[in-house]
Design an enzyme around this catalytic site. Sequence first.
Site: not given
Length: 464
Positions: A160, A269, A411, A325, A289
């Site tokens: 994200a 979220q 974060c 890739t 995740h």
Amino acid sequence: MQSLTLEHCAPPLLFVFLPTTGTAPARPRQRRSLFDKYSRFWAFQQGVDSFFLARCTALRAAGVALCGRIAYNRACSYFLSYRCVDIAGGSMLYLDYSANTPVDEEVLRCFCEAERRYPGNANAHHQAGAAAKAAMNAATRSIARCLSAPPAGIIYTSGASEANNLAVKGLATLGGAAGRHILSTPLEHSSVSGSLETLQKQGYEVELLDIRSDGTVDLADLKKRLRPDTVLVAVTAVDSELGVVQPIAEIAELLKAYPNCHFHVDATQAVGKIPVQFEGMDTMSLTAHKFYGLNGIGVLVKRLGLALPPLIHGGESTTPYRSGTPTVALACSLALALEKATAELPARAAAVRSLNDRLRAELSRYPKVRVNSPANAVPHILNLSVQGVKGTVFQRELDARGVCVSVKSACSSDGLPSRAVLAVSQDRRNALSSWRISLSHLTTEEELTAFLHAFADCYNTLTR
């Protein structure tokens, strides 16, 4: 159209260490000790039937054997049962699901199987490449269907944070001569606020909207601040610290009168907690995740016709908007995680709501506790403050007792008050004392009881 399921993939070889007797894994504490003793060492076999491990001889001498295809299902269950693990002889209670969720067993198996089945580069012009591209396209269609988005609008990213950077910086650039005015909120994730700070240094004018006492954007303030030269409005659907659900549909309706203004929504979220549909916005970000998928893959959804300038250059991949890739196995795993999160949302949310109700009731007994999350927040996130005790101090005390919670988002920078809590409470001391519990449908009543005992111990120690 077929739904992406585990049957689309062939089983891989998984190497783990299990007792040589071939018996089922021991009781939970013994299993955890075994994993700790051998450093939880495990490896996936991809595309070959044998694999040399340098430590093999020493491990065999200790009574450990390599387990391959036959024990695959048992091994996956064995590994994935570790939500509470031994740390230095104690147990760990995980209540930080908004920072990261444990990967779902089926999702992990899907990743392993796809990784083995599709060795080719999805951009390659041969049979292996064609098979990988077909799997990638199937995953993309599944993701688009879950979000009511066009498949051509799905851009795969590393997560994200990359998706938010791509959207915020790209949409601001698209504004061009129309203007350099941007509106956002103090509730945004650091990948959004950091991108805005970068744009501000480049000459953009960034304003933060007023927040009401319930944490939602003040729509009257938004209407007042919108200008002909406003080129971007960036709002999180659900913020990571308080769990406030923003009125996205109402904001999108207001922006219809401003054709030069783009709308970005950070739904990181929100996915898996509330219903999420790609409607009325230009871009929307999410990452696997946060809803029991794997780390390392996210998605930016964009509306058709939006020529978003890429951050990463190097040729066309699945789209021209992000080079690299294609990660087929990660895309397949994200699609399955999203399918499950969407299908199981009502049951999961009901389970978490029950836990949240109990937690609020228990915490209300403490006179120095202030719950910062409003009543209409998602039940998965509960932000609170203990009067006179910094959030970092309380978090460390809980951590010493084996309880994992967060101060602000994972974060964020340390040492500063929570911007989100400060915006809502208008109380700096309260914001410095705030911390977050985040729950899951995996959280048990027994775990909540254990948390409440640890909380009481910390509270009595720190508020004397």
